[in-house]
Design a protein around this motif. Structure first.
Motif, PDB file in Angstrom:
ATOM      1  N   VAL A  20       0.880  -1.139   0.039  1.00  0.00           N
ATOM      2  CA  VAL A  20      -0.030  -0.102   0.037  1.00  0.00           C
ATOM      3  C   VAL A  20       0.865   1.360   0.000  1.00  0.00           C
ATOM      4  CG1 VAL A  20      -1.581   1.346   1.386  1.00  0.00           C
ATOM      5  CG2 VAL A  20      -1.922  -1.100   1.101  1.00  0.00           C
ATOM      6  N   PHE A  21       2.076   1.444   0.796  1.00  0.00           N
ATOM      7  CA  PHE A  21       2.912   2.334   0.826  1.00  0.00           C
ATOM      8  C   PHE A  21       3.347   2.905  -0.549  1.00  0.00           C
ATOM      9  CE2 PHE A  21       6.973   4.072   1.633  1.00  0.00           C
ATOM     10  CZ  PHE A  21       6.759   5.279   2.109  1.00  0.00           C
ATOM     11  N   VAL A  22       4.053   1.483  -1.035  1.00  0.00           N
ATOM     12  CA  VAL A  22       4.545   1.581  -2.497  1.00  0.00           C
ATOM     13  C   VAL A  22       3.699   2.366  -3.530  1.00  0.00           C
ATOM     14  CG1 VAL A  22       5.628   0.444  -4.355  1.00  0.00           C
ATOM     15  CG2 VAL A  22       6.480   0.111  -1.904  1.00  0.00           C
ATOM     16  N   SER A  23       2.529   1.778  -3.206  1.00  0.00           N
ATOM     17  CA  SER A  23       1.491   2.025  -4.469  1.00  0.00           C
ATOM     18  C   SER A  23       1.175   3.696  -4.441  1.00  0.00           C
ATOM     19  CB  SER A  23       0.262   1.473  -4.277  1.00  0.00           C
ATOM     20  OG  SER A  23      -0.656   1.260  -3.298  1.00  0.00           O
ATOM     21  N   GLU A  25       3.620   5.807  -3.305  1.00  0.00           N
ATOM     22  CA  GLU A  25       4.639   6.428  -3.720  1.00  0.00           C
ATOM     23  C   GLU A  25       4.701   6.276  -5.126  1.00  0.00           C
ATOM     24  OE1 GLU A  25       7.053   8.126  -1.793  1.00  0.00           O
ATOM     25  OE2 GLU A  25       5.459   7.950  -0.316  1.00  0.00           O
ATOM     26  N   LEU A  26       4.144   5.521  -5.773  1.00  0.00           N
ATOM     27  CA  LEU A  26       4.287   5.296  -7.165  1.00  0.00           C
ATOM     28  C   LEU A  26       2.995   5.768  -7.944  1.00  0.00           C
ATOM     29  CD1 LEU A  26       6.027   1.826  -7.521  1.00  0.00           C
ATOM     30  CD2 LEU A  26       7.038   4.132  -7.804  1.00  0.00           C
TER      31      LEU A  26
END
Length: 106
Positions: A20-23, A25-26
């Motif tokens: 969820v965090f990476v999504s 950030e991207l």
């Protein structure tokens, strides 16, 4: 509880918030995901699978080093001992027998 069960559950708990965090950030790639998956889809999938498998393996090794498999077998032995009435607590053994028989009245 076996170490592989611990590792599977903890890996999901670790990787879902990370995903969820990476999504978030991207998020700037929102319009380009189709192009990214067309050009690099195989690499993205293999990388994500590798991260997941390495996390599962790492948590599994940690669980084995902490002897969590032994805890599960010890608990099952203790449960069996109590249910058979060899633990010294007759009231608990009797209550467990009534629960197994679904006798909730007495």
């Amino acid at each position: 509880m076996q170490p592989w069960q611990v590792s599977l559950g903890l890996s999901i708990v670790i990787l879902v918030p990370g995903g969820v965090f990476v999504s978030y950030e991207l998020g700037y790639l929102t319009g380009y995901w189709g192009l990214v998956m067309d050009l690099y889809g195989y690499h993205v999938v293999v990388s994500l699978a590798s991260v997941y498998l390495l996390t599962v393996f790492g948590v599994y090794q940690l669980a084995r080093s902490l002897s969590l498999g032994d805890v599960g077998s010890r608990i099952s032995v203790l449960d069996r001992t109590i249910r058979e009435g060899r633990a010294g607590d007759e009231a608990l053994s009797e209550a467990l027998r009534r629960e197994e028989a679904e006798d909730y009245e007495s």
